[in-house]
Design a protein around this motif. Structure first.
Motif, mmCIF file in Angstrom:
data_model
loop_
_atom_site.group_PDB
_atom_site.id
_atom_site.type_symbol
_atom_site.label_atom_id
_atom_site.label_comp_id
_atom_site.label_asym_id
_atom_site.label_seq_id
_atom_site.Cartn_x
_atom_site.Cartn_y
_atom_site.Cartn_z
ATOM 1 N N ASN A 28 36.337 88.827 42.747
ATOM 2 C CA ASN A 28 36.023 90.069 41.770
ATOM 3 C C ASN A 28 34.778 89.098 40.807
ATOM 4 N N ARG A 29 33.960 88.702 41.514
ATOM 5 C CA ARG A 29 32.656 88.063 40.715
ATOM 6 C C ARG A 29 31.579 88.688 41.163
ATOM 7 N N SER A 30 30.578 88.532 40.581
ATOM 8 C CA SER A 30 29.283 89.303 41.007
ATOM 9 C C SER A 30 28.718 88.400 42.314
ATOM 10 N N GLY A 31 28.325 89.505 43.266
ATOM 11 C CA GLY A 31 28.017 88.748 44.511
ATOM 12 C C GLY A 31 26.567 88.496 44.459
ATOM 13 N N LEU A 32 25.830 89.269 43.810
ATOM 14 C CA LEU A 32 24.224 88.868 43.578
ATOM 15 C C LEU A 32 24.261 87.697 42.647
ATOM 16 N N TRP A 33 24.759 87.616 41.661
ATOM 17 C CA TRP A 33 24.664 86.220 41.000
ATOM 18 C C TRP A 33 25.142 85.225 41.468
ATOM 19 N N TRP A 34 26.022 85.120 42.425
ATOM 20 C CA TRP A 34 26.418 83.898 43.171
ATOM 21 C C TRP A 34 25.545 83.882 44.204
ATOM 22 N N LEU A 36 22.372 84.336 44.269
ATOM 23 C CA LEU A 36 21.216 83.591 43.602
ATOM 24 C C LEU A 36 21.281 82.224 43.143
ATOM 25 N N LEU A 37 22.626 82.070 42.604
ATOM 26 C CA LEU A 37 22.889 80.627 42.467
ATOM 27 C C LEU A 37 23.113 79.815 43.799
#
Length: 60
Positions: A28-34, A36-37
């Motif tokens: 349940n976390r942002s796939g796009l954010w992770w 890019l990280l």
């Protein structure tokens, strides 16, 4: 010749970023954010993501 030697690294790094995006969405976390990280930090982002707990869903 040097570019051909680096191609597998880029493919593996990109694949890891896609796997991390799916793992993040499963928690349940942002796939796009992770994603890019993961492009920036690679396996270190994977380790952090695996150690983080799953985000609780909202009650309402």
């Amino acid at each position: 010749m040097l570019a051909q030697a680096r191609a597998p690294w880029f493919v593996g790094w990109g694949t890891l970023a896609l796997i991390n995006a799916g793992l993040a969405q499963g928690k349940n976390r942002s796939g796009l954010w992770w994603f890019l990280l993961s492009l920036l930090f690679g396996p270190l982002a994977t380790l952090v993501l695996v150690l983080l707990p799953k985000v609780r869903g909202r009650i309402f």
